[in-house]
Structures are given as structure tokens and as C-alpha cells.
Scaffold this motif. Structure first.
Motif, short mmCIF file in Angstrom:
data_model
loop_
_atom_site.label_atom_id
_atom_site.label_comp_id
_atom_site.label_asym_id
_atom_site.label_seq_id
_atom_site.Cartn_x
_atom_site.Cartn_y
_atom_site.Cartn_z
N LEU A 161 0.85 -1.19 0.00
CA LEU A 161 0.00 0.00 0.00
C LEU A 161 0.89 1.24 0.00
O LEU A 161 2.00 1.23 0.51
CB LEU A 161 -0.92 0.02 1.23
CG LEU A 161 -1.92 -1.13 1.31
CD1 LEU A 161 -2.66 -1.08 2.65
CD2 LEU A 161 -2.90 -1.09 0.16
N SER A 162 0.37 2.32 -0.54
CA SER A 162 1.13 3.55 -0.66
C SER A 162 1.27 4.27 0.69
O SER A 162 0.33 4.33 1.47
CB SER A 162 0.42 4.49 -1.65
OG SER A 162 1.06 5.75 -1.66
N GLU A 213 2.26 7.42 0.44
CA GLU A 213 1.99 8.79 -0.02
C GLU A 213 0.76 9.35 0.70
O GLU A 213 -0.28 8.71 0.74
CB GLU A 213 1.74 8.79 -1.54
CG GLU A 213 1.39 10.14 -2.10
CD GLU A 213 2.59 11.04 -2.28
OE1 GLU A 213 2.40 12.26 -2.26
OE2 GLU A 213 3.71 10.52 -2.44
N ARG A 221 -8.40 4.62 3.84
CA ARG A 221 -7.16 4.18 3.22
C ARG A 221 -6.26 3.47 4.22
O ARG A 221 -6.48 3.54 5.43
CB ARG A 221 -6.42 5.37 2.63
CG ARG A 221 -6.09 6.44 3.68
CD ARG A 221 -5.02 7.37 3.26
NE ARG A 221 -3.77 6.64 3.06
CZ ARG A 221 -2.74 7.14 2.40
NH1 ARG A 221 -2.79 8.34 1.88
NH2 ARG A 221 -1.62 6.46 2.26
N SER A 222 -5.30 2.77 3.66
CA SER A 222 -4.21 2.21 4.46
C SER A 222 -4.66 1.24 5.53
O SER A 222 -4.09 1.20 6.62
CB SER A 222 -3.40 3.35 5.09
OG SER A 222 -2.95 4.25 4.12
N SER A 230 -7.33 13.78 -3.56
CA SER A 230 -6.52 12.74 -2.95
C SER A 230 -5.48 12.20 -3.92
O SER A 230 -5.79 11.88 -5.07
CB SER A 230 -7.41 11.58 -2.49
OG SER A 230 -6.61 10.49 -2.08
N SER A 231 -4.25 12.05 -3.45
CA SER A 231 -3.20 11.46 -4.28
C SER A 231 -3.55 10.02 -4.64
O SER A 231 -3.11 9.53 -5.68
CB SER A 231 -1.85 11.52 -3.56
OG SER A 231 -1.86 10.72 -2.39
N GLN A 232 -4.33 9.38 -3.82
CA GLN A 232 -4.73 8.00 -4.10
C GLN A 232 -5.57 7.93 -5.37
O GLN A 232 -5.44 7.00 -6.16
CB GLN A 232 -5.53 7.42 -2.92
CG GLN A 232 -4.80 7.44 -1.60
CD GLN A 232 -3.56 6.59 -1.61
OE1 GLN A 232 -3.62 5.39 -1.79
NE2 GLN A 232 -2.40 7.21 -1.44
N MET A 290 -1.82 7.60 -7.62
CA MET A 290 -0.94 6.81 -6.76
C MET A 290 -1.45 5.38 -6.64
O MET A 290 -0.69 4.45 -6.49
CB MET A 290 -0.83 7.43 -5.36
CG MET A 290 0.01 8.68 -5.31
SD MET A 290 1.67 8.46 -5.96
CE MET A 290 2.33 7.26 -4.84
N CYS A 291 -2.76 5.21 -6.69
CA CYS A 291 -3.35 3.89 -6.58
C CYS A 291 -3.64 3.39 -7.99
O CYS A 291 -4.11 4.14 -8.85
CB CYS A 291 -4.61 3.94 -5.74
SG CYS A 291 -5.13 2.32 -5.14
#
Length: 152
Positions: A27-28, A30, A64-65, A128-130, A134-135
Motif C-alpha cells: 500500500l502507498s 503517499e 485508506r491504508s 486525494s493522491s490516491q 498513486m493507486c
């Protein structure tokens, strides 16, 4: 005798082990530091064995995460962490919660999440970067509407 697992807000000292858990789960990391105030850890004894986070964007959030140490998987810790984040989002007055997953598309419907397309998500979540790349583009996108103090 196995010690009980407890949950608490993440502390700065937890960051290295949180990042290691996320990397191990592929998982990221970031955005973790930017949203650190909305991360929770699962602790057994003095060891962090799980993590989950929330990114807030106005009335919308991104779960997330969610990661649990391999030797603690299958004990309901991931589900409890996800439920804690849903509760946090609900208490905060968020209207929706979304997530992206490449490995747990069968897990999250048990918590009320439903698959949607990325373009069906609230525009606020695009910050969101996700979601901005990023995802993986192949990730399953899921959505949960929160109303009246509990998930719908």
C-alpha cells in the motif's frame, strides 16, 4: 495467554512501523503524513499490529491504508480498524466514504461498501493522491453513504 488488541490514535513514534506495515501490504505511504491526525493503530501489548487511515475532503472521506501485520491477520483486526474509521467519519459528519482496493474487493461489501466507477465519486475526493494516480488504475473503487449517524 494472548493479550487483547486495542485501538488508539496514531502517535508520531508509530510512523516508522505504520509505514513498514503499509509497504509490506503493498500500500502507498503517499499522503500518510499529511493526514496523520486521522490514522488509528491496532496495538497488542506495546506492538503496533495494524493501521487504518482517513482522508477528509469537505463532507467526503477516503478510507485508506487498512493493513494488519501478517502474523495477526484473520483475527478481525482489519474489520475492526475499518469499522473504527467508518465511525470516525460518521462522527465527523462526513456524508460519504470511498476507498480503492486491489486486494480486498470481497472484504469491504461486508461493511456496506459498494463498487462504483471513479467518475461516480464526489469531485472533492479528486484532491486525494490516491485517486490522482498513486493507486492503480485497475483498483476497485468502492463507496459508502453515511447518514443519520450510521452507515446506510
Amino acid at each position: 495467554m494472548r493479550r487483547a488488541v486495542t485501538f488508539r490514535d496514531a502517535a508520531a513514534a508509530d510512523l516508522p512501523v505504520m509505514e513498514a506495515l503499509l509497504i509490506a501490504a503493498e500500500l502507498s505511504v503517499e499522503g500518510v503524513r499529511a493526514h496523520f491526525a486521522d490514522f488509528v493503530v491496532a496495538v497488542q501489548g506495546h506492538e503496533v499490529v495494524g493501521v487504518a487511515g482517513l482522508e477528509r475532503y469537505g463532507l467526503h472521506g477516503l478510507l485508506r491504508s487498512v493493513a494488519v501485520r501478517t502474523d495477526h491477520q484473520g483475527r478481525g483486526i482489519g474489520q475492526a480498524l475499518a469499522r473504527a474509521m467508518i465511525e470516525r467519519a460518521t462522527v465527523a459528519g462526513l456524508e460519504t466514504l470511498a476507498l480503492l482496493t486491489t486486494t480486498a474487493a470481497d472484504f469491504f461489501p461486508k461493511l456496506g461498501f459498494r463498487p462504483v466507477t471513479r467518475d461516480a465519486l464526489p469531485a472533492a475526493l479528486q484532491a486525494s493522491s490516491q485517486l490522482r494516480g498513486m493507486c492503480s488504475a485497475s483498483a476497485t473503487v468502492m463507496h459508502l453513504t453515511l447518514r443519520h449517524g450510521r452507515p446506510e
